[in-house]
Design a protein around this motif. Structure first.
Motif, PDB file in Angstrom:
ATOM      1  N   VAL A 150       0.864  -1.175   0.000  1.00 30.18           N
ATOM      2  CA  VAL A 150       0.000   0.000   0.000  1.00 30.18           C
ATOM      3  C   VAL A 150       0.903   1.227   0.000  1.00 30.18           C
ATOM      4  O   VAL A 150       1.652   1.442   0.958  1.00 30.18           O
ATOM      5  CB  VAL A 150      -0.944   0.018   1.217  1.00 30.18           C
ATOM      6  CG1 VAL A 150      -1.868   1.235   1.134  1.00 30.18           C
ATOM      7  CG2 VAL A 150      -1.770  -1.262   1.275  1.00 30.18           C
ATOM      8  N   GLY A 154      -1.643   6.306  -3.801  1.00 28.22           N
ATOM      9  CA  GLY A 154      -2.856   5.725  -4.352  1.00 28.22           C
ATOM     10  C   GLY A 154      -4.162   6.394  -3.998  1.00 28.22           C
ATOM     11  O   GLY A 154      -5.229   5.968  -4.445  1.00 28.22           O
ATOM     12  N   ARG A 156      -7.403   8.659  -4.009  1.00 26.78           N
ATOM     13  CA  ARG A 156      -8.170   9.194  -5.114  1.00 26.78           C
ATOM     14  C   ARG A 156      -9.323  10.044  -4.607  1.00 26.78           C
ATOM     15  O   ARG A 156      -9.870   9.785  -3.522  1.00 26.78           O
ATOM     16  CB  ARG A 156      -8.720   8.048  -5.980  1.00 26.78           C
ATOM     17  CG  ARG A 156      -7.643   7.194  -6.640  1.00 26.78           C
ATOM     18  CD  ARG A 156      -6.868   8.004  -7.684  1.00 26.78           C
ATOM     19  NE  ARG A 156      -5.807   7.215  -8.313  1.00 26.78           N
ATOM     20  CZ  ARG A 156      -4.534   7.258  -7.951  1.00 26.78           C
ATOM     21  NH1 ARG A 156      -4.160   8.062  -6.935  1.00 26.78           N
ATOM     22  NH2 ARG A 156      -3.629   6.538  -8.579  1.00 26.78           N
ATOM     23  N   ASP A 159     -12.337   9.221  -1.951  1.00 27.88           N
ATOM     24  CA  ASP A 159     -11.950   8.348  -0.836  1.00 27.88           C
ATOM     25  C   ASP A 159     -12.258   9.026   0.500  1.00 27.88           C
ATOM     26  O   ASP A 159     -12.369  10.254   0.588  1.00 27.88           O
ATOM     27  CB  ASP A 159     -10.453   8.033  -0.870  1.00 27.88           C
ATOM     28  CG  ASP A 159     -10.065   7.047  -1.951  1.00 27.88           C
ATOM     29  OD1 ASP A 159     -10.962   6.457  -2.575  1.00 27.88           O
ATOM     30  OD2 ASP A 159      -8.837   6.881  -2.179  1.00 27.88           O
ATOM     31  N   GLY A 208      -8.797  -2.961   1.163  1.00 23.17           N
ATOM     32  CA  GLY A 208      -8.724  -2.182  -0.059  1.00 23.17           C
ATOM     33  C   GLY A 208      -8.209  -0.778   0.111  1.00 23.17           C
ATOM     34  O   GLY A 208      -8.524   0.107  -0.700  1.00 23.17           O
ATOM     35  N   THR A 210      -6.356   2.492  -0.327  1.00 25.00           N
ATOM     36  CA  THR A 210      -5.727   3.006  -1.538  1.00 25.00           C
ATOM     37  C   THR A 210      -4.385   3.680  -1.260  1.00 25.00           C
ATOM     38  O   THR A 210      -3.532   3.776  -2.139  1.00 25.00           O
ATOM     39  CB  THR A 210      -6.668   4.006  -2.231  1.00 25.00           C
ATOM     40  OG1 THR A 210      -7.064   5.017  -1.291  1.00 25.00           O
ATOM     41  CG2 THR A 210      -7.920   3.293  -2.743  1.00 25.00           C
ATOM     42  N   SER A 230      -0.061  11.518  -4.102  1.00 26.78           N
ATOM     43  CA  SER A 230      -1.273  11.127  -4.821  1.00 26.78           C
ATOM     44  C   SER A 230      -1.816  12.230  -5.719  1.00 26.78           C
ATOM     45  O   SER A 230      -2.706  11.973  -6.541  1.00 26.78           O
ATOM     46  CB  SER A 230      -2.363  10.709  -3.823  1.00 26.78           C
ATOM     47  OG  SER A 230      -1.969   9.595  -3.050  1.00 26.78           O
ATOM     48  N   THR A 274      -6.321   5.912   3.336  1.00 26.75           N
ATOM     49  CA  THR A 274      -7.479   6.308   2.542  1.00 26.75           C
ATOM     50  C   THR A 274      -8.151   5.052   2.002  1.00 26.75           C
ATOM     51  O   THR A 274      -7.478   4.079   1.652  1.00 26.75           O
ATOM     52  CB  THR A 274      -7.080   7.238   1.390  1.00 26.75           C
ATOM     53  OG1 THR A 274      -6.101   6.591   0.561  1.00 26.75           O
ATOM     54  CG2 THR A 274      -6.490   8.535   1.934  1.00 26.75           C
ATOM     55  N   PRO A 276     -11.805   3.573  -0.357  1.00 27.22           N
ATOM     56  CA  PRO A 276     -13.017   3.893  -1.111  1.00 27.22           C
ATOM     57  C   PRO A 276     -14.167   4.149  -0.145  1.00 27.22           C
ATOM     58  O   PRO A 276     -14.267   3.501   0.910  1.00 27.22           O
ATOM     59  CB  PRO A 276     -13.250   2.636  -1.954  1.00 27.22           C
ATOM     60  CG  PRO A 276     -11.880   2.023  -2.093  1.00 27.22           C
ATOM     61  CD  PRO A 276     -11.195   2.302  -0.793  1.00 27.22           C
TER      62      PRO A 276
END
Length: 316
Positions: A150, A154, A156, A159, A208, A210, A230, A274, A276
């Motif tokens: 990780v 990443g 976005r 998030d 998951g 990010t 990011s 972070t 989703p």
């Protein structure tokens, strides 16, 4: 056994220290040869290193040797956690004065080993040298066990930002100690030994995450690294941050702002990540903000006009 490190000698000290360091299942060959051998089942090794210098990162009149060992190990283990990896081993470089009591060095080693054992890792080797001050350099190794790391890059837009661990406690302890006090004990102990949320890094990766970062230099400062890597804007919501009662009590006594300690205090080694927005987070992860298009870090939608965290060379 001689009382001082100088009387015991380099190899006697190494023997005294390593005798108290059990080796775990990831270690194929431990201390005793020119190098150790550690298993890397998926062919990749996660590596990080950190340095603690006496009177800069710790004081021997504030912290016991075991505390310094715990802190040195924890700071590196949390960096491995922040990659979504599992720590496997530590290598330690130790610089000490010749008149340092042998008992202090042995207790330091015990602290290192005890902290590593919390995650099933081992201290597998290192080196000792003569130094005018105590210097502890730790390199940690870890395994991703087949998973992807990780990264900070990443995050976005859309998030959420979530925190696992506590913030502001170590800074509150530092403020207490720097004024010559030793209480409240809870915050003083937090300064001496970080409470790393072990296992949370791999947990976040599995959920998951990010992007992820260890919070060692202040929440805003470390989130700044994520925002920059990011290419996003991260906003922290003050109303979502926990300001624990011990922090409020100390801040009230000292005429300080406890929220500032939560936002910018270092050395707690929490994890911030972070995710989703539709991910259901476990209870120990708390949403504290959001990610959107833009750049930088804001607090409640506004720029923070104070230093965002620790910089080793600021003011030097």
């Amino acid at each position: 056994m001689p009382d001082s490190v100088g009387e015991l000698g380099e190899f006697g000290l190494i023997g005294a220290v390593t005798a108290r360091l059990p080796q775990g299942p990831d270690v194929l060959l431990g201390p005793g040869d020119d190098s150790a051998v550690v298993a890397a089942p998926d062919g990749r090794v996660v590596v990080t290193t950190d340095l603690l210098v006496e009177n800069r990162h710790f004081r021997r009149d504030w912290s016991a040797a075991a505390d310094v060992g715990h802190k040195a190990a924890a700071q590196n283990l949390s960096d491995i956690e922040a990659m979504g990896a599992r720590p496997t081993s530590l290598v330690v470089g130790l610089g000490v004065p010749a008149d340092l009591p042998v008992s202090w060095a042995v207790e330091l080693s015990a602290g290192l080993g005890e902290e590593a054992a919390l995650v099933g890792a081992s201290v597998v080797g290192g080196d000792v040298v003569r130094s005018p001050l105590v210097v502890v350099s730790v390199t940690a190794l870890g395994t991703l066990a087949g998973a992807a790391p990780v990264l900070r890059s990443g995050a976005r837009a859309g998030d959420v930002v979530a925190l696992c661990g506590r913030l502001g406690w170590a800074e509150a302890g530092y403020q207490v100690l720097s004024r010559g006090f030793r209480t409240p004990r809870a915050v003083v102990e937090a300064h001496r030994r970080p409470a790393v949320p072990y296992g949370a890094g791999a947990e976040a990766a599995g959920l998951g995450a990010t992007a992820m970062c260890d919070v060692s230099d202040g929440l805003l400062g470390d989130l700044g690294h994520v925002a920059t890597a990011s290419g996003v804007l991260i906003d922290v919501s003050p109303s979502l941050l926990v300001v624990a009662e011990p922090l409020r009590e100390v801040a009230s006594a000292l005429g300080a702002d406890p929220l500032a300690w939560v936002l910018t205090g270092g050395d707690d080694n929490a994890l911030v990540a972070t995710f989703p927005a539709d991910v259901e987070l476990p209870e120990r992860w708390t949403v504290i903000g959001s990610v959107s298009a833009g750049s930088g870090v804001t607090v409640g939608g506004a720029e923070y006009d104070q230093p965002a965290g620790h910089d080793h060379f600021a003011g030097s």
